[in-house]
Design a protein around this motif. Structure first.
Motif, PDB file in Angstrom:
ATOM      1  N   ARG A  59      76.668 -13.655 -57.095  1.00  0.00           N
ATOM      2  CA  ARG A  59      77.344 -14.230 -58.260  1.00  0.00           C
ATOM      3  C   ARG A  59      77.302 -15.747 -58.234  1.00  0.00           C
ATOM      4  O   ARG A  59      77.056 -16.392 -59.262  1.00  0.00           O
ATOM      5  CB  ARG A  59      78.793 -13.744 -58.308  1.00  0.00           C
ATOM      6  N   ALA A  65      71.941  -2.022 -59.152  1.00  0.00           N
ATOM      7  CA  ALA A  65      72.627  -2.271 -60.418  1.00  0.00           C
ATOM      8  C   ALA A  65      72.346  -3.683 -60.922  1.00  0.00           C
ATOM      9  O   ALA A  65      72.141  -3.903 -62.128  1.00  0.00           O
ATOM     10  CB  ALA A  65      74.133  -2.048 -60.252  1.00  0.00           C
ATOM     11  N   LEU A  66      72.339  -4.635 -59.996  1.00  0.00           N
ATOM     12  CA  LEU A  66      72.063  -6.022 -60.374  1.00  0.00           C
ATOM     13  C   LEU A  66      70.644  -6.156 -60.924  1.00  0.00           C
ATOM     14  O   LEU A  66      70.415  -6.870 -61.915  1.00  0.00           O
ATOM     15  CB  LEU A  66      72.270  -6.946 -59.176  1.00  0.00           C
ATOM     16  N   ARG A  67      69.678  -5.465 -60.279  1.00  0.00           N
ATOM     17  CA  ARG A  67      68.294  -5.513 -60.771  1.00  0.00           C
ATOM     18  C   ARG A  67      68.217  -5.026 -62.215  1.00  0.00           C
ATOM     19  O   ARG A  67      67.579  -5.647 -63.073  1.00  0.00           O
ATOM     20  CB  ARG A  67      67.378  -4.673 -59.883  1.00  0.00           C
ATOM     21  N   ALA A  68      68.885  -3.910 -62.484  1.00  0.00           N
ATOM     22  CA  ALA A  68      68.859  -3.369 -63.840  1.00  0.00           C
ATOM     23  C   ALA A  68      69.513  -4.316 -64.837  1.00  0.00           C
ATOM     24  O   ALA A  68      69.123  -4.363 -66.011  1.00  0.00           O
ATOM     25  CB  ALA A  68      69.569  -2.011 -63.860  1.00  0.00           C
ATOM     26  N   GLU A  69      70.471  -5.088 -64.371  1.00  0.00           N
ATOM     27  CA  GLU A  69      71.233  -5.978 -65.245  1.00  0.00           C
ATOM     28  C   GLU A  69      70.492  -7.263 -65.579  1.00  0.00           C
ATOM     29  O   GLU A  69      70.639  -7.803 -66.687  1.00  0.00           O
ATOM     30  CB  GLU A  69      72.567  -6.312 -64.567  1.00  0.00           C
ATOM     31  N   ILE A  70      69.685  -7.782 -64.644  1.00  0.00           N
ATOM     32  CA  ILE A  70      69.133  -9.131 -64.843  1.00  0.00           C
ATOM     33  C   ILE A  70      67.612  -9.204 -64.835  1.00  0.00           C
ATOM     34  O   ILE A  70      67.059 -10.274 -65.070  1.00  0.00           O
ATOM     35  CB  ILE A  70      69.681 -10.116 -63.781  1.00  0.00           C
TER      36      ILE A  70
END
Length: 312
Positions: A132, A176-181
């Motif tokens: 973050r 999840a972060l990969r999918a988000e950004i």
């Protein structure tokens, strides 16, 4: 904070020349080795961790530009201040490696609650806060975030409840972060690693819990490896912006078979632990010099170099 300039290496391939890389848990073990490899590849390296004097010594030893910030990755304010200082001192990071981690072993009922919670805080919360705080930089540079996970994320083992939960959680967080950004130009990778010959594992080998756990694993899962191939695999993954890094390579097969592994581990563990009967398996506490440093922070005492003269 320190800053160092080093000699150039004419004729040596430096694929990460000019990039800024942040490594958490950089004071020793895989983090230290990765810092050297990144520096030799041309990156300017920011070293983050609890052990101030070890980090300063490492920064002075690296062949390229390096800075260090002693901080606790579970503290958002400390991370944010470091991110701002790194941005002003080195430039915006385009590589962030969430490597900081601690472990403890033992039966859940016998583990110290605060130590158990500290593993979760460092390994999951610390990773999420790291991502973050540096995400604005990675978005600006279209950079790469690497989450260091473990075979424990694929095959949860008994006597390691906090460690397995934390590494599985860190893996899920990274996915999840990969999918988000990813649509914004930032790639996210997960490094799956087996036992590496580090200070934490060497200390773990002195405990009944870890000896019992590792010696009953089938080969090659039971083998302890030189960390150098792991570091080379991570550097290749960073250069290629890989979604998955496996070291040793056979972990790729374990990943493919992960749906079966919990049942296999549970069946084998039932046999092994039943054979022990009521023989005690005392909890280990936070393991290794890094665990000792994390423990001082947990106790509210900033004494970040408890093993400074240990030679590790």
């Amino acid at each position: 904070m320190t800053r160092h300039g080093r000699r150039e290496h004419p004729g040596v391939e430096r694929p990460l020349e000019g990039r800024v890389a942040v490594v958490t848990g950089a004071a020793r073990g895989l983090g230290q080795g990765l810092a050297y490899a990144l520096s030799y590849s041309g990156a300017r390296v920011a070293l983050v961790g609890l052990e101030d004097r070890r980090l300063a010594r490492l920064a002075s030893d690296l062949p390229g530009v390096a800075v260090h910030w002693p901080l606790d990755v579970t503290c958002a304010d400390e991370l944010a201040a470091a991110a701002d200082a790194i941005r002003r001192t080195l430039g915006r990071p385009s590589i962030v490696v969430a490597n900081a981690g601690v472990a403890l072993g033992g039966p859940l009922l016998d583990c110290d609650t605060d130590a158990w919670r500290r593993v979760i805080d460092v390994n999951i919360v610390g990773s999420a806060l790291t991502a973050r705080c540096f995400l604005p930089d990675l978005l600006h540079t279209h950079g790469y975030y690497l989450q260091v996970a473990s075979m424990a994320a694929l095959a949860p083992a008994p006597l390691l409840t906090a460690y397995c939960a934390s590494k599985a959680g860190a893996e899920a967080f990274a996915h999840a972060l990969r999918a988000e950004i990813s649509h914004r130009g930032v790639d996210v990778g997960v490094a799956y690693l087996n036992w590496a010959d580090t200070a934490m594992i060497r200390e773990a080998e002195e405990t009944t819990v870890f000896r019992e756990l590792r010696t009953h694993l089938p080969w090659p899962a039971s083998a302890i490896h030189d960390p150098a191939p792991y570091i080379r695999a991570m550097i290749r993954g960073i250069e290629r912006r890989s979604a998955h890094i496996y070291a040793p390579p056979w972990l790729r097969g374990a990943h493919a078979a992960r749906a079966l592994l919990p049942s296999v581990v549970a069946h084998r563990s039932r046999q092994v632990l039943a054979d022990r009967g009521e023989a005690p398996l005392p909890p280990t506490g936070l393991l290794g010099p890094g665990g000792a440093a994390a423990g001082t922070v947990r106790a509210g005492v900033r004494n970040p170099d408890p093993y400074l003269h240990s030679g590790e």
